[in-house]
Design a protein around this motif. Structure first.
Motif, PDB file in Angstrom:
ATOM      1  N   ARG A 340       0.835  -1.204   0.000  1.00  2.00           N
ATOM      2  CA  ARG A 340       0.000   0.000   0.000  1.00  2.00           C
ATOM      3  C   ARG A 340       0.871   1.254   0.000  1.00  2.00           C
ATOM      4  N   ALA A 341       1.984   1.227   0.734  1.00  5.78           N
ATOM      5  CA  ALA A 341       2.895   2.376   0.739  1.00  5.78           C
ATOM      6  C   ALA A 341       3.537   2.588  -0.619  1.00  5.78           C
ATOM      7  N   ASP A 342       3.704   1.509  -1.376  1.00  9.97           N
ATOM      8  CA  ASP A 342       4.360   1.595  -2.683  1.00  9.97           C
ATOM      9  C   ASP A 342       3.418   2.058  -3.781  1.00  9.97           C
ATOM     10  N   GLY A 343       2.118   1.906  -3.584  1.00  8.52           N
ATOM     11  CA  GLY A 343       1.158   2.291  -4.607  1.00  8.52           C
ATOM     12  C   GLY A 343       0.036   1.277  -4.705  1.00  8.52           C
ATOM     13  N   ASN A 391      -1.016 -10.512  -6.270  1.00 12.62           N
ATOM     14  CA  ASN A 391      -1.202  -9.075  -6.410  1.00 12.62           C
ATOM     15  C   ASN A 391      -0.444  -8.532  -7.611  1.00 12.62           C
ATOM     16  N   VAL A 392      -1.107  -7.648  -8.348  1.00 12.97           N
ATOM     17  CA  VAL A 392      -0.549  -7.107  -9.585  1.00 12.97           C
ATOM     18  C   VAL A 392      -0.408  -5.601  -9.443  1.00 12.97           C
ATOM     19  N   ARG A 393       0.826  -5.121  -9.593  1.00 14.31           N
ATOM     20  CA  ARG A 393       1.091  -3.685  -9.525  1.00 14.31           C
ATOM     21  C   ARG A 393       1.203  -3.097 -10.927  1.00 14.31           C
ATOM     22  N   ALA A 394       0.967  -1.809 -11.010  1.00 16.26           N
ATOM     23  CA  ALA A 394       1.061  -1.102 -12.293  1.00 16.26           C
ATOM     24  C   ALA A 394       2.520  -1.044 -12.750  1.00 16.26           C
ATOM     25  N   PRO A 395       2.748  -0.786 -14.034  1.00 16.78           N
ATOM     26  CA  PRO A 395       4.130  -0.637 -14.524  1.00 16.78           C
ATOM     27  C   PRO A 395       4.876   0.448 -13.763  1.00 16.78           C
ATOM     28  N   ALA A 396       6.148   0.235 -13.549  1.00 17.91           N
ATOM     29  CA  ALA A 396       6.985   1.202 -12.834  1.00 17.91           C
ATOM     30  C   ALA A 396       6.944   2.558 -13.526  1.00 17.91           C
ATOM     31  N   ASP A 399       1.199   6.158 -13.942  1.00 16.17           N
ATOM     32  CA  ASP A 399       0.138   6.666 -13.077  1.00 16.17           C
ATOM     33  C   ASP A 399      -0.695   5.461 -12.671  1.00 16.17           C
ATOM     34  N   ASP A 400      -0.471   4.952 -11.440  1.00 16.19           N
ATOM     35  CA  ASP A 400      -1.098   3.678 -11.075  1.00 16.19           C
ATOM     36  C   ASP A 400      -2.617   3.766 -11.058  1.00 16.19           C
TER      37      ASP A 400
END
Length: 480
Positions: A340-343, A391-396, A399-400
């Motif tokens: 959550r802190a990362d995005g 869990n899947v994060r947006a590309p580095a 804009d997440d």
């Protein structure tokens, strides 16, 4: 009936100090833990007795109000949050928090629904027993909410989920009657098991007001190890090897990728890597015993030494103190906080057969990252019960929020389809709530859905109990 008249009735039932109408007081309880869903309610009511809950439910039936039960508001699928368009009473069970009784000889404890999990842990320990279910939100999650969602946690490998640990339930049903089922009988073959029907029902069939729970021997000594591994596949072989030597002493086996550990070390203060050097995968292992801990530690050291010689693991360390053991566990328990802190992340609580979990983690990650360019997968979880937090994060650098607004639904459908194809479930331990309702309706067996709707209609014909959660409509409205 006008809202003012309803509020006066609620104050008569529960007392003025237990009815909250002010927006600022309501706000913390009208949004889910992740801040994705915000609902509305005409009041937050905090009853102190089961009789008050009965009167509130009867009032809801008379007036057509929805009842949304809520415990610690630690759920992951917005199951305890009213919908924005609901005319609802938010029913907090937090003031019903008594330990009613504890019987060490029966290995049971009876508590009210608002009792916090860590308080139940402490009460059991004071009587030389243990309630063997734990999770990161143990200091705020309540027993009623844990039963309503059939919560899992880190010890399902050994003891099962909340449903398996619930001996009896007291609950107010949608007509206002009180189901008094707190018996701690281990054998009771009198037809339908109402207790098991209410467990996992997410407040859609009634309001849980108390429960009898199973306790186990204290097993006060633990050995905690952190392992470094070259692959997820090797982790399952390591788990089975430990079980072959140490049997039921193996209570937890948590699989953590290096990407998750790196996020924790970056975002969470006072954390450090347990092992020198990098490893693609890690495993956190906890063993418990009531006997000589040094003997168990020696057995564990022998198993790990042989695994190192065989190339099954790359490195390992055993905690030298309770403080170090707690530090190891912190690395696992704060992964969600670090994410959550990362995005933003599209989070999926799925399960597959245990034997398929390592292969699923590897192949599903590759498939998602190939299908959605730049997406970054973190998959971790409870290897012993097949539960994957995928869990899947947006590309580095992207804009997440914009990426998830455009892509998030497609990502989740893709992950859930792979889970179904692997013989798995789109909900391992978090429930369905609001956030998985549409996907559950899309993927579930029609016979299962029809049976659930029939039960809901039979017990809650007015549809007042936590509407819009768990049970998909037969003909959901089309999006414009």
């Amino acid at each position: 009936m006008e809202d003012r008249a309803i509020l006066e009735r609620l104050e008569t039932i529960a007392g003025p100090r237990n009815v909250t109408m002010h927006a600022d007081d309501l706000a913390p309880w009208l949004s889910d833990w992740r801040g994705r869903i915000t609902g509305r309610a005409i009041a937050l009511v905090s009853p102190e007795t089961a009789e008050q809950v009965q009167a509130i439910v009867r009032l809801a039936g008379e007036t057509g109000l929805a009842i949304v039960p809520q415990g610690g508001n630690t759920g992951m699928v917005a199951g305890g949050i009213p919908r924005p368009d609901d005319r609802a009473i938010l029913l907090s069970l937090r003031k019903m928090n008594m330990i009613r009784s504890i019987d060490p000889d029966d290995n049971s404890i009876t508590v009210e629904a608002g009792a916090v999990l860590s308080v139940v842990h402490q009460a059991a320990e004071e009587h030389g027993r243990r309630f063997p279910l734990s999770l990161g939100s143990k200091d705020s999650a309540t027993i009623g909410g844990l039963i309503a969602t059939n919560a899992g946690g880190t010890q399902v490998l050994r003891f099962g989920s909340m449903r398996a640990l619930t001996l009896g339930i007291e609950a107010v049903l949608p007509d206002g009657s009180l189901f008094e089922g707190l018996s701690t009988l281990r054998k009771d073959n009198r037809g339908y098991d109402i207790r098991q029907l209410l467990a996992g029902s997410e407040g859609t069939l009634g309001v849980i007001t108390a429960a009898s729970l199973e306790l186990v021997p204290a097993a006060p000594h633990r050995v905690v190890a952190w392992l470094g591994l070259g692959s997820a596949r090797g982790a399952l072989a390591m788990l089975r090897r430990l079980e072959g030597v140490l049997g039921d002493a193996v209570e937890s086996f948590e699989l953590v990728p290096d990407t998750a550990l790196a996020l924790v070390l970056e975002h969470i203060p006072d954390t450090r890597a347990p092992l020198a050097g990098g490893h693609p995968w890690h495993a956190l292992v906890e063993l418990r015993t009531a006997n000589d801990p040094e003997e168990m530690r020696k057995y564990c050291e022998d198993v790990l030494a042989k695994a190192l010689d065989d190339g099954l693991i790359a490195d390992a360390v055993l905690a030298e103190s309770e403080g170090q053991a707690a530090a190891f566990w912190k690395l696992r328990e704060v992964i969600s906080e670090a994410e959550r802190a990362d995005g933003m992340a599209a989070k999926h609580d799925v399960s597959v057969p245990v034997s398929a979990m390592p292969e699923f983690i590897e192949t599903a990650r590759e498939a998602v990252e190939a299908r959605f360019a730049g997406a970054r997968v973190i998959a971790f979880g409870h290897l012993g019960d097949g539960n994957v937090h995928f869990n899947v994060r947006a590309p580095a650098g992207s804009d997440d929020r914009a990426w998830f607004a455009q892509t998030g639904d497609a990502v989740s459908r893709f992950v859930h389809d792979m889970t179904r194809d692997a013989g798995g479930s789109l909900s391992a331990e978090h429930g369905i709530g609001q956030l998985k309702l549409a996907e559950f309706g899309r993927l579930a067996d029609p016979v299962r859905l029809a049976t659930m709707r029939a039960i809901k209609q039979a017990l809650d014909p007015l549809g007042i109990m936590n509407p819009g959660k768990l049970v998909p409509l037969a003909n959901p409205p089309k999006n414009p």
